[in-house]
Each structure stands twice: as C-alpha cells, then as structure tokens.
Design an enzyme around this catalytic site. Structure first.
Site, PDB file in Angstrom:
ATOM      1  N   GLU A  81      83.595 -47.825  69.708  1.00 27.36           N
ATOM      2  CA  GLU A  81      83.031 -49.189  69.861  1.00 27.36           C
ATOM      3  C   GLU A  81      83.912 -50.256  70.096  1.00 27.36           C
ATOM      4  O   GLU A  81      83.548 -51.070  70.644  1.00 27.36           O
ATOM      5  CB  GLU A  81      82.590 -49.306  68.041  1.00 27.36           C
ATOM      6  CG  GLU A  81      81.615 -48.265  67.650  1.00 27.36           C
ATOM      7  CD  GLU A  81      82.481 -47.082  67.043  1.00 27.36           C
ATOM      8  OE1 GLU A  81      83.571 -46.644  67.357  1.00 27.36           O
ATOM      9  OE2 GLU A  81      81.992 -46.471  66.118  1.00 27.36           O
ATOM     10  N   CYS A 107      83.292 -46.377  61.803  1.00 26.01           N
ATOM     11  CA  CYS A 107      84.085 -46.604  60.612  1.00 26.01           C
ATOM     12  C   CYS A 107      83.962 -47.709  60.206  1.00 26.01           C
ATOM     13  O   CYS A 107      83.653 -48.702  60.602  1.00 26.01           O
ATOM     14  CB  CYS A 107      85.597 -46.051  61.217  1.00 26.01           C
ATOM     15  SG  CYS A 107      86.277 -47.160  62.310  1.00 26.01           S
ATOM     16  N   CYS A 110      85.316 -50.558  62.756  1.00 26.49           N
ATOM     17  CA  CYS A 110      84.426 -50.617  63.626  1.00 26.49           C
ATOM     18  C   CYS A 110      83.210 -51.484  63.132  1.00 26.49           C
ATOM     19  O   CYS A 110      82.466 -52.242  64.026  1.00 26.49           O
ATOM     20  CB  CYS A 110      84.128 -49.454  64.369  1.00 26.49           C
ATOM     21  SG  CYS A 110      85.257 -48.812  65.729  1.00 26.49           S
TER      22      CYS A 110
HETATM   23  O1  LIG Z   1      83.799 -45.526  64.227  1.00 29.05           O
HETATM   24  C1  LIG Z   1      84.819 -44.608  64.744  1.00 29.05           C
HETATM   25  C2  LIG Z   1      85.314 -43.494  64.033  1.00 29.05           C
HETATM   26  C3  LIG Z   1      86.251 -42.771  64.623  1.00 29.05           C
HETATM   27  N1  LIG Z   1      86.277 -42.564  66.116  1.00 29.05           N
HETATM   28  C4  LIG Z   1      87.375 -41.776  66.668  1.00 29.05           C
HETATM   29  C5  LIG Z   1      88.763 -41.898  66.309  1.00 29.05           C
HETATM   30  C6  LIG Z   1      89.344 -40.559  66.421  1.00 29.05           C
HETATM   31  O2  LIG Z   1      89.678 -40.200  67.902  1.00 29.05           O
HETATM   32  C7  LIG Z   1      88.019 -39.561  66.152  1.00 29.05           C
HETATM   33  C8  LIG Z   1      88.133 -39.199  64.610  1.00 29.05           C
HETATM   34  O3  LIG Z   1      88.848 -38.230  64.441  1.00 29.05           O
HETATM   35  P1  LIG Z   1      88.737 -37.103  63.176  1.00 29.05           P
HETATM   36  O4  LIG Z   1      89.881 -36.246  63.555  1.00 29.05           O
HETATM   37  O5  LIG Z   1      87.369 -36.705  63.051  1.00 29.05           O
HETATM   38  O6  LIG Z   1      89.097 -37.926  62.100  1.00 29.05           O
HETATM   39  O7  LIG Z   1      86.874 -40.345  66.126  1.00 29.05           O
HETATM   40  C9  LIG Z   1      85.937 -43.778  66.775  1.00 29.05           C
HETATM   41  O8  LIG Z   1      85.856 -43.709  68.170  1.00 29.05           O
HETATM   42  N2  LIG Z   1      84.893 -44.637  66.180  1.00 29.05           N
HETATM   43 ZN   LIG Z   2      85.935 -46.973  64.282  1.00 26.24          ZN
END
Ligand SMILES: O=c1ccn([C@H]2C[C@H](O)[C@@H](COP(=O)(O)O)O2)c(=O)[nH]1
Ligand SMILES: [Zn+2]
Length: 160
Positions: A81, A107, A110
C-alpha cells in the site's frame, strides 16, 4: 451489426486482478501483497507490491524473520500500500475518495497511511491476520475515520 459483449469482468474483479498481478512481483517467500489504487472515475492511479527499498539488493536480503532486528524482513520491507502511494507521480488530491484494492487486509501502519492519503474505501481479498491485535487496530482506524472496507471474492481461475 453484432451486439456488444456483456460478460465482461466487473471493476472489482479487474482492479483486484491488477493487485494480484502486482503481488506476483514480490520476492517475499511467505506473503506476497499487491495493491491497486483506482480513483472515483475507475481510473488506475497506481500499483505497488511489498518489496525492499530501492538500492537494497533483494538477492542479498534476509527474507525471513529473526530475533536479530537487522535480519528480520519486517524491519526492511516497504508494504504494498505504501509503495502504491509512493509510486504515484500525480497530485495526492487525485486520491481523495479513491478505492484501494489489496490482496491482504492492510496492517495498522498502512491503514493510517491510507487514511492520511485520503482514500475512501478499501477492498481486500485475504484477511489471514483477522483477529490479531494489529488487524483489530487497522479496522478500528478505518471505522473511526469513516473508511469503508469490504471483502471481494474472485472466481477460482483469477487466483494464483
Ligand atoms: O499491510 C500490509 C501488511 C503486510 N505486508 C507485507 C509485509 C511483508 O512482506 C508481508 C508480511 O509477512 P508475514 O511473514 O506474513 O508477516 O506482507 C504488506 O505489504 N502490507
Ligand atoms: Zn502495511
């Protein structure tokens, strides 16, 4: 004169397929994320995927997690994002009320960034961290800021 095709894919499916295509560029071995931002006129403004900052060699990158913060991918990766917002070369004014298509629910960092960029709606595919603390905070941020979010389901053949 032949009639027009009527069985075209929806805007939701189209933009989510673009987000999925972006996610295919991610080098993260566990979670690949793609994002596609479309404005209120259904025009694509930007796309992004989770990756390393420019200049950081992703072949040399520690793509796992570690107790040592210097070797934990989470401390380096720029989220899909954020990349989609940063990749946009126009005015942030264009993002007011925009729709963000993401392959994974955003997340909490983001979520805040998307709100601040002015987006109006979040459409997501997967919510594999549903119920976790960060995920609950993300949803609280959207709820409190009046950003709607909904899940979209695609036909099996659109998924990788
Ligand atoms: O909002 C988000 C949340 C996570 N990501 C990306 C960051 C990481 O490369 C992976 C998450 O890794 P995990 O091993 O599943 O914790 O996803 C994102 O781009 N945007
Ligand atoms: Zn994020």
């Amino acid at each position: 004169m032949p009639g027009k095709r009527s069985d075209v894919i929806s805007w939701d499916e189209f933009f989510m397929r673009v987000a999925i295509a972006a996610s295919l560029r991610s080098k993260d071995p566990k979670t690949q994320v793609g994002a596609c931002i479309a404005d209120t006129n259904d025009r694509i403004l930007s796309v992004g995927y989770n990756g390393t900052p420019s200049g950081l060699d992703d072949d040399e990158f520690p793509w796992g997690t570690s107790e040592d913060p210097l070797f934990d991918k989470h401390n380096y990766v720029i989220h899909a994002e954020a990349n989609a917002i940063l990749n946009y070369r126009g005015s942030l004014k264009d993002m007011q009320g925009a729709k963000v298509y993401v392959t994974l629910f955003p997340c909490q960092e983001c979520a805040k960034t998307l709100v601040q960029a002015g987006v109006g709606e979040v459409i997501y595919l997967d919510d594999k961290y549903d119920g976790t603390e960060g995920n609950r905070v993300s949803k609280s941020v959207f709820d409190r800021c009046g950003i709607t979010y909904r899940q979209v389901r695609l036909p099996e053949d659109a998924l990788v």
